[in-house]
Design an enzyme around this catalytic site. Sequence first.
Site, mmCIF file in Angstrom:
data_model
loop_
_atom_site.group_PDB
_atom_site.id
_atom_site.type_symbol
_atom_site.label_atom_id
_atom_site.label_comp_id
_atom_site.label_asym_id
_atom_site.label_seq_id
_atom_site.Cartn_x
_atom_site.Cartn_y
_atom_site.Cartn_z
ATOM 1 N N SER A 187 0.837 -1.199 0.000
ATOM 2 C CA SER A 187 0.000 0.000 0.000
ATOM 3 C C SER A 187 0.877 1.255 0.000
ATOM 4 O O SER A 187 1.713 1.420 -0.891
ATOM 5 C CB SER A 187 -0.950 -0.044 1.192
ATOM 6 N N GLU A 235 -10.248 -4.263 -5.015
ATOM 7 C CA GLU A 235 -9.661 -3.209 -4.187
ATOM 8 C C GLU A 235 -9.505 -1.925 -4.982
ATOM 9 O O GLU A 235 -9.373 -1.931 -6.206
ATOM 10 C CB GLU A 235 -8.314 -3.647 -3.627
#
Length: 301
Positions: free
Chosen positions: A148, A239
């Site tokens: 991330s 996502e």
Amino acid sequence: MPLGDTLMAIVLRNTLRLLLKPALLPRWPLRWQRRWLDILSGIGRLPRGIARRDWTEAGVAVERWEERAAVARPAGTLLFLHGGAYCVGSPRTHRALAAWLARASGMPVVVPDYRLAPEHPFPAALEDALAVYDALSAQGPVLLAGDSAGGGLALALALQLRERGRTSPIGLVLLSPWVDLRAARQPPPVPGEAMLTTAWMQACAAHYSAGAVDDPRVSPLLADLRGLPPVLVQCGTDELLCVQARALHAALQAAEVDSTLEVAEGRWHVYQLHAGQLPSADAAVARIAAFAARCQGPSAP
């Protein structure tokens, strides 16, 4: 997918939607979000035979995970930069993933507790990552990884090393990397997203970027990517950052970088965090280990 993997995925996805996603909202104080993440990370399953050591590297607190037994290890270290939108997360929240990476790769895994925004905005995290990298690279080869925001930070670090003429990492592993923090480039909601919201990401981007969101060191997708070592990018279809992972892979290929993209069908943001519980996460970690061995060359096991 095997039935066991499918059933566990349903349980984990619903757990994240119930216990994590509602906590990651701009309305909640970041100190509370950090504490809640630390608590939730305690449900992770650690592999046997892997030990944690705590110390400081170049003035930055780190956690180091490696085999307890004295065994022949591959040369080098895996430097893992944790995610959390530059505002939350810590080595504690990523202990299970770090430990499973150490088990699968045989490499020591070092996770720095780099400074977080808004208390320490850009470039504090990058400075800490660079300091730890320099200390580790003086000891041997470094495989650079992150998830991330940590994936974006790892990419920004690799680019800074190239610009400064420093020793390059032997490879990059980027899990659901956040590589473009510009608000206009944040993707729309994804029905299957179990963890993130666009509003939270935008708030964290503002905290971290300190007005420098167009700086390639903050949004490395904007940088010249030529000359980077081999890159492995993993993400899930369900996502928000899948679109950025795909865009990064395309940009790396255009820059003639050896890039591999793996997109897991029906998986959420950084599903690899569930290694030891979710078979598809275990398989992803095994592929990371195989990539690490390739980066280390023919002498790697």
